[in-house]
Structure formats: C-alpha cells, structure tokens
Design an enzyme around this catalytic site. Structure first.
Site, PDB file in Angstrom:
ATOM      1  N   GLY A 239       0.654  -1.253  -0.057  1.00 24.35           N
ATOM      2  CA  GLY A 239      -0.107   0.082  -0.005  1.00 24.35           C
ATOM      3  C   GLY A 239       0.778   1.158  -0.034  1.00 24.35           C
ATOM      4  O   GLY A 239       2.050   1.226  -0.537  1.00 24.35           O
ATOM      5  N   SER A 240       0.429   2.383   0.724  1.00 22.45           N
ATOM      6  CA  SER A 240       1.012   3.735   0.511  1.00 22.45           C
ATOM      7  C   SER A 240       2.278   3.374   1.475  1.00 22.45           C
ATOM      8  O   SER A 240       2.217   3.001   2.592  1.00 22.45           O
ATOM      9  CB  SER A 240      -0.049   4.696   1.036  1.00 22.45           C
ATOM     10  OG  SER A 240      -0.256   4.418   2.236  1.00 22.45           O
ATOM     11  N   GLY A 244       2.602   1.904   5.213  1.00 24.45           N
ATOM     12  CA  GLY A 244       3.714   1.178   5.628  1.00 24.45           C
ATOM     13  C   GLY A 244       4.292   1.446   6.780  1.00 24.45           C
ATOM     14  O   GLY A 244       5.010   0.617   7.611  1.00 24.45           O
ATOM     15  N   GLU A 261       5.857  -3.465   0.962  1.00 24.85           N
ATOM     16  CA  GLU A 261       5.786  -3.118  -0.725  1.00 24.85           C
ATOM     17  C   GLU A 261       5.024  -1.920  -0.820  1.00 24.85           C
ATOM     18  O   GLU A 261       3.743  -1.706  -0.944  1.00 24.85           O
ATOM     19  CB  GLU A 261       5.314  -4.383  -1.517  1.00 24.85           C
ATOM     20  CG  GLU A 261       5.929  -5.716  -1.502  1.00 24.85           C
ATOM     21  CD  GLU A 261       7.311  -5.658  -2.098  1.00 24.85           C
ATOM     22  OE1 GLU A 261       7.484  -4.728  -2.975  1.00 24.85           O
ATOM     23  OE2 GLU A 261       7.740  -6.472  -2.007  1.00 24.85           O
ATOM     24  N   CYS A 295       1.643   0.213  -8.663  1.00 19.68           N
ATOM     25  CA  CYS A 295       2.840   0.574  -8.177  1.00 19.68           C
ATOM     26  C   CYS A 295       3.941   0.634  -9.002  1.00 19.68           C
ATOM     27  O   CYS A 295       4.797   1.574  -8.810  1.00 19.68           O
ATOM     28  CB  CYS A 295       3.116  -0.377  -6.701  1.00 19.68           C
ATOM     29  SG  CYS A 295       3.357  -2.177  -7.149  1.00 19.68           S
TER      30      CYS A 295
END
Length: 509
Positions: A239-240, A244, A261, A295
């Site tokens: 995610g963002s 994270g 990630e 991403c």
C-alpha cells in the site's frame, strides 16, 4: 455480474459475513461496494469486529498445528490443486476483478494468471526449501542450517491488485508451512472473497481446516489490529508509504517481521540511442495501464534533449488513439480510477503541477456522461515538467506522466534516483555502455531495473520489491521464500570428546 457472484457463493446473505470464512455475522462498519465501471452496487459487507478478528486468529493458530506437520511437498500439492481451480475459474474471477477494480479485462485475466504462475512456482519450491551445511572447526562435528515456518502470516493487500499480490504471499507462505490471514482492501472485497471460496473448496476436499486460509474484512482499524497482534509473527503489507510506516512501527515495537511493498515513482530514461518503436508502447502501457494505478506505473519520463520533440509528438499521437471506457469491452485500453477520491487526487496533482511551472501537453479532463456515468473516468495526462518540481517527487495513483529532458546519462540517472521511492526503473538504449551504466552500482537505486522494457509487468520468477520509501521488502520468486521462515543453525557432535570452539579450554578435573 450477478451470475458470477452466484458461482462464487457471494450472494445474499453472504454480504453480512465479517471474515470471509465462517459466515459469521458482524456488527462492524458496513461497506457498500460500487463498481467504478458503471457506479452500480455490487453488494454490501460488514467489517470484522475486534472480537471476530481475534476468533479468526485463534482458528488460524489451531490450523497451523495441523498444517505444519504435513511434509512440504504435500503442502505443495494443495497449492497445485488451488492453481488448477484458478485455471477453471480464470474467466469468471478475471471478469470480477475487472468489474470491481476497474482494470481492463485483459489485465484482470492477467492478474489471475499471475496467481496460477505463483502456484506453479510454489509447487516446485516445496521440494527446494534448502539449508546449507558448513564445515565445523571442531573434529567430528557437523554444522547445518534449516528453515522452519513462522506460524500465521498476515497479508494486507491493496485495491489495485485485489488478488494477485495476496497469492504471491500466500502460495509461498503455505508451502513454507505457514497459515495465512488476509485483510484485502475494503474497496475490493468481493474479488478476495471469491478467492477464499475457491481455496475453501480445496481445503474441504482434502479434509484440512479452513483456518489455513483466513480472511478479515475491514479498514485501518483491522489493519492496525493485525499489526499489533503478537500471534502474527510476520505482516506483509502492500500500500502507501504512510500505511507501511505505521505497520512497520507497530510490528517493530513487538519485534515482529514485516515485508513492505509501498509507494513507487517509477521512471523511464530514453537515451539518444533508444529505439522509439520499442519505447513508445512500453511508455504508454506503463503510464496508462490500470489507469496509472500500479505501484510500478511509469510516472516520470526522462528524455535525452535530442529525442524530446519527436518523442513528445509520437507520444501525444498515441495517447489520442487510446480508447477509454468500460474495461470489460476489450476494445478499450483504459478503464476508470477506483473511485471519486482518486479522481480528486488526479485533478489536485495536475493543478499543483501547473502551479509549480508544469505545462499540460495532453489530457487534464474528467470524462462525463454516458458511458462515464460512474464519474471515475479521466483522460490520461502528459505534463512537461522540471525534475526539481515537488509534485514530481510525489506518487499520485492516476494516469499522469511527467516528461523532462537531460543532457548526460549521469544527469538522467541522478534524476531517476532523486525521489524518495525506489521501486521500478527502466532505460531504453541500444548502447551497451549506457545499459551497463544504468545497471551498475552507480546506476539505478531501485529494486527493479530494466533495459528496453517498461517499468511495469514483473514476472513471478524474480523477487519483487524496492528500496527507500518503497520499504525494502521482497515477494514472489527467487529466494523471497526465506522471509516467510525462521532460520535455525544446528551443530551436531557425533564424537566422544567435547571440544569447545575457538580452542577454549574448560577443564575442571
């Protein structure tokens, strides 16, 4: 779409389920899931409560005691069966992914194919969970290392890949002997629930507990609960960067493990020796595929000054040929953004870029009316920019491409690296010196560095992930499996003496 939901047992009263597993009803927050394709309601589903979450964790702990006792190749066979079921359901699941998330049908089908591919990879891996044997300095001693499962692997996935990223983690974690607890994005729960139903059938056919593959539906509160739970030794979060960092801090405080990630701000360098016939299609797919919501989407285009004018002309011409509309219609290249919040971010980023000196070369439009009734369709946008602009260093999940020039390759690589994120990167060149410089330790600082292909479209055979604010995690292929296990070093004495290491004497007779 109702027929597909029915095939996966996702019709009412399944909407009230809180776990995606045991049909437990919940009093948690209700999520209304509308498709970004046409704005229509797919269904409603309740979030798990804290009590429901803890119950799922308990079920997973119990299932782990059974699952870890199966030999790894036997676990691999269960994953093989899951992969075969995915083959049977590929069309339906791919269609559901496309409709719920908004990506093109080809990309939806491709996402399911990624799941199948990682299952195939994991089946082979189940016979290759190798350790090392080392020579001991002590006579008649043997040293070796071996790997053991961790227990429950918590998986937090994002809306842009509703099912594939979970499978990257789950297939590997399963063959390693772990059980998985999945929190999918609350924006795309039905695709995730379909996967859960498929795996549940496999487990039932093999008389295995459902807790091997668990799910909780919820928002940030459930994610925070997963990160804080000491019974979940590993949390893999996609995610963002903001999310994270929060997960890393919470898990780190309890000395747990994470695979992160996070954000990507990916660039393609086009050198003076590039073949534009190859570069243009890669740039366009990288920038507009999944409506710029990968991403690994291409967000920055760094072009040698000598190529700039001709590339901009060709790129603008290609953008004008893009067909935007219902992603289930395979004639369309670009579907909608996930929701209206994403549309607002698209508009805000473009306006900010203009304020900072950027020039819109193409796009900057929200599409309205039939067939764009959901309000989530936008025109892919190209902006002439300066690499020093603050917005260029920011990741916006939308089809916005910033294009800038350079004079030397060293300058281009510096521009590539001069952002907080470090996921994917690419160079287009037919000059071997340029490609090797890009791949050297003085080149790209990203976890992924490509030559003459774009930034998106990773294969499962390689470890996937990035550096800096991308989080440093690795998933999928290569030796990424080691993150899902604990290493144990063993020394065996098969002699009659008891020598100590380093020649230490400890005699007391």
């Amino acid at each position: 779409m109702k027929d597909i939901l029915k095939k996966f047992n996702l019709t009412s009263p399944f909407y009230s389920v809180s776990t995606g597993q045991y049909h437990w009803k919940s009093t948690g927050e209700t999520f209304k899931i509308n498709s970004p394709v046409d704005g229509l309601l797919i269904g409603e589903i309740n979030s798990a409560t804290a009590t429901g979450f803890n119950k799922v964790v308990q079920q997973a702990q119990t299932a782990f005691l059974t699952w870890r006792t199966l030999p790894a190749p036997k676990r691999g066979d269960i994953v093989r069966q899951f992969g075969n079921e995915l083959r049977l359901h590929k069309q339906d699941l791919g269609t559901l992914v496309s409709y719920e998330m908004g990506k093109s049908l080809q990309e939806g089908l491709g996402e399911v194919q990624e799941m199948i591919d990682i299952c195939d990879f994991a089946v082979g891996l189940s016979r290759q969970l190798y350790g090392l044997q080392m020579h001991s300095e002590r006579p008649q001693h043997r040293m070796l290392e071996q790997w053991h499962p961790l227990g429950i692997v918590g998986i937090i996935s994002a809306f842009n890949f509703p099912v594939a990223v979970w499978a990257w983690n789950a297939a590997i974690a399963w063959v390693c002997g772990n059980v998985c607890l999945w929190k999918p994005s609350e924006k795309t729960p039905f695709s995730a629930l379909a996967c859960q139903e498929i795996m549940k059938t496999v487990l039932k056919n093999n008389n295995l507990p459902e807790g091997i593959s668990s799910m909780v539906i919820g928002g940030r509160d459930i994610g925070k609960q997963m990160a804080a739970n000491p019974n979940i030794p590993l949390v893999s979060a996609t995610g963002s960067t903001r999310m994270g960092k929060s997960v890393a801090e919470t898990v780190g405080k309890r000395l747990g493990k994470t695979i992160l990630e996070l954000g990507g701000n990916n660039a393609i360098i086009v050198t003076e020796n590039a073949d534009l016939k190859h570069a243009i299609p890669a740039i366009v797919f990288g920038a507009v595929g999944t409506a710029g919501q990968r991403c690994t989407s291409t967000r920055r285009l760094i072009v040698h000054a000598s190529k700039y004018d001709v590339l901009v002309k060709q790129l603008s011409s290609t953008y004008k040929q893009l067909s935007i509309g219902n992603p289930l219609n395979e004639k369309n290249h670009v579907g909608p953004l996930i929701d209206k919040d994403a549309v607002n971010q698209y508009t805000k980023a473009i306006n900010t870029a203009i304020e900072q000196g950027g020039k819109v070369l193409y796009g900057n439009k929200i599409l309205e009316g039939t067939p764009y009734s959901s309000g989530c369709y936008v025109l892919p946008t190209i902006i002439e920019a300066n690499p020093k602009m603050a917005i260029v260093k920011h990741e916006t999940f939308a089809p916005i491409l910033y294009i800038m020039t350079y004079d030397t390759l060293e300058e281009a690589i510096a521009i590539n690296n001069n952002v907080p994120q470090g996921l994917s990167s690419s160079v287009f060149t037919l000059n071997i010196r340029e490609s090797e410089a890009f791949l050297s330790h003085q080149g790209s600082d990203c976890g992924i560095a490509n030559v003459n292909i774009g930034t998106s479209g990773a294969e499962i055979g390689g470890a996937f992930g990035g550096e800096k604010e991308t989080g440093g995690g690795r998933e999928s292929g290569s030796d990424a499996w080691k993150a899902y296990m604990r290493r144990q070093t063993c020394t065996l004495n098969y002699g009659k003496a008891m020598p100590l290491a380093q020649g230490i004497k400890f005699d007391f007779n």
